[in-house]
Design a protein around this motif. Structure first.
Motif, mmCIF file in Angstrom:
data_model
loop_
_atom_site.group_PDB
_atom_site.id
_atom_site.type_symbol
_atom_site.label_atom_id
_atom_site.label_comp_id
_atom_site.label_asym_id
_atom_site.label_seq_id
_atom_site.Cartn_x
_atom_site.Cartn_y
_atom_site.Cartn_z
ATOM 1 N N GLY A 324 0.765 -1.237 0.000
ATOM 2 C CA GLY A 324 0.000 0.000 0.000
ATOM 3 C C GLY A 324 0.795 1.285 0.000
ATOM 4 O O GLY A 324 0.654 2.103 -0.919
ATOM 5 N N PRO A 325 1.641 1.523 0.984
ATOM 6 C CA PRO A 325 2.291 2.833 1.079
ATOM 7 C C PRO A 325 3.125 3.198 -0.137
ATOM 8 O O PRO A 325 3.004 4.288 -0.683
ATOM 9 N N GLY A 326 3.976 2.293 -0.605
ATOM 10 C CA GLY A 326 4.870 2.629 -1.715
ATOM 11 C C GLY A 326 4.210 2.562 -3.072
ATOM 12 O O GLY A 326 4.501 3.382 -3.951
ATOM 13 N N GLU A 327 3.313 1.620 -3.258
ATOM 14 C CA GLU A 327 2.796 1.378 -4.594
ATOM 15 C C GLU A 327 1.575 2.235 -4.930
ATOM 16 O O GLU A 327 0.957 2.047 -5.971
ATOM 17 N N THR A 328 1.235 3.157 -4.050
ATOM 18 C CA THR A 328 0.229 4.160 -4.396
ATOM 19 C C THR A 328 0.861 5.519 -4.693
ATOM 20 O O THR A 328 0.162 6.456 -5.074
ATOM 21 N N PRO A 348 1.981 11.147 -3.379
ATOM 22 C CA PRO A 348 2.645 10.625 -2.180
ATOM 23 C C PRO A 348 2.155 11.252 -0.875
ATOM 24 O O PRO A 348 2.622 10.891 0.199
ATOM 25 N N ILE A 349 1.209 12.199 -0.958
ATOM 26 C CA ILE A 349 0.750 12.944 0.215
ATOM 27 C C ILE A 349 -0.449 12.251 0.858
ATOM 28 O O ILE A 349 -1.459 12.001 0.207
ATOM 29 N N SER A 350 -0.349 11.969 2.164
ATOM 30 C CA SER A 350 -1.449 11.340 2.878
ATOM 31 C C SER A 350 -2.549 12.354 3.174
ATOM 32 O O SER A 350 -2.287 13.476 3.603
#
Length: 395
Positions: A324-328, A348-350
């Motif tokens: 999830g974190p890297g591949e989005t 890359p911004i949550s």
């Protein structure tokens, strides 16, 4: 059909490379510690035609389950190691192949050089006659390689990582390995594998489009990459990575067999995959999915965003913290799912975490905002691909 003359690799009862038949594989989506369900799904996939069945192992309890799973299925088993490379000692006695990701070797024991970790994996694999797959993935590239190249160059870091690991395994005298170079963009999959094969034609390649998504779109994306590669002799094993509920997991195998049959029969014309339209990327359902609602959520995202079909926007829906974190990061809008909350990202911004009930309205709000920023209304007007992206087809 022409075939690259690669070295031969044995995985249990199947052999690939060296002109042997292309092997179709798949991955269990059941929880590994649910021994009965995992063994049953492994058998289901084997009977559907999977020459290799992959299982995720992320903990000692997962590894403990393998012994009994091994006793309950005749499938050739491959284990997917992620962060803890040392688990290879616990799983190797019960499987035929181990897959590791170069980009994930840094998470566990970061003070240990990656070369020592690969040496450890190779020594254990050799002891138990296991094959290896060096699985290079677009969303989890070796950070040392990624930082060497400009952000727009996605190909060079992946190739350099793959070449480096091949060279080390060769120096160690370990030759029972293959390589995979996967991206969610079929065009990059074609380019990556063609360039790798030109330099290392001796190394067998496992082909696939990572996070291809839901059928039928996921099958079309995969065909757009695999058919031209297989038709030119590149590729020894394949997987069609689809977002599917557990009871339909065997459809990955059926789709893969159809691709191989079509290429063998000379049916190599594929529908071009054209960038510039809405692109929903979703990872294949596997045992790492932290909430079964992930598959249903992916379907709802597709339904919700249908009005934006002609906008050049990518939305990624990932099922766990591993991918999830890297591949989005490369998606315009990214969702990665936890047990109770869905994390929403814009690039890359949550943007925060939302419940499964809250996420869809917030996603639509962000999608409408993104469309408006790019010069189109949220609905009604159709933006042509040329307004926002290169519309050139893959083939």
């Amino acid at each position: 059909m022409p075939r690259n003359s690669t070295r031969v690799v044995r995985v249990g009862t199947v052999v690939f490379g060296g002109g042997h038949p292309i092997v179709v594989q798949s991955m269990c989506a059941t929880k590994t510690q649910d021994v009965a369900a995992t063994a049953a799904q492994a058998e289901q996939l084997r009977q559907a035609g999977a020459g290799i069945v992959r299982i995720a192992v992320d903990s000692h309890k997962d590894a403990d389950a393998l012994r009994e799973i091994r006793e309950r299925t005749e499938a050739n088993l491959s284990v997917d190691l992620q962060e803890n490379y040392r688990l290879v000692t616990e799983v190797a006695p019960f499987v035929n192949k181990v897959r590791y990701n170069p980009g994930h070797l840094y998470h566990h024991q970061p003070q240990v050089p990656w070369q020592d970790k690969v040496r450890f994996i190779a020594e254990v694999a050799a002891r138990y006659e296991c094959a290896l797959r060096v699985g290079v993935n677009c969303g989890s590239v070796d950070p040392a390689k990624r930082d060497k190249f400009p952000p727009e160059d996605k190909i060079s870091p992946m190739l350099e990582s793959a070449f480096e690991h091949c060279e080390l395994l060769d120096r160690l005298g370990f030759t029972q390995y293959c390589v995979s170079l996967k991206d969610s963009d079929p065009r990059l999959v074609v380019e990556l594998n063609r360039r790798f094969a030109a330099v290392r034609p001796d190394v067998p390649l496992h082909l696939g489009v990572t996070e291809a998504g839901m059928p039928p779109e996921g099958i079309l994306k995969t065909r757009a990459a695999l058919v031209p590669l297989l038709a030119s002799g590149i590729g020894d094993t394949i997987r069609v990575s689809l977002t599917l509920p557990n009871e339909r997991k065997h459809e990955e195998v059926l789709a893969g067999r159809q691709i191989v049959e079509d290429v063998l029969a000379g049916r190599v014309t594929v529908e071009p995959w054209i960038p510039g339209r809405l692109n929903i990327v979703s990872c294949p359902s596997c045992s790492r999915v932290e909430n079964a609602a992930f598959v249903e959520l992916a379907e709802k995202v597709r339904e919700l965003t249908a009005y934006a079909a002609d906008y050049p926007i990518t939305i990624a829906v990932m099922g766990c913290r591993v991918n999830g974190p890297g591949e989005t990061d490369d998606a315009d809008l990214g969702l990665w799912c936890g047990p109770r909350y869905v994390n929403l990202k814009r690039g890359p911004i949550s943007l925060g975490s939302f419940t499964y009930d809250e996420i869809l309205p917030r996603l639509k709000q962000e999608l409408d905002s993104l469309i408006a920023e790019r010069g189109g209304a949220s609905s009604g007007r159709v933006m042509t691909p040329a307004e926002g992206a290169d519309a050139s087809p893959l083939l």
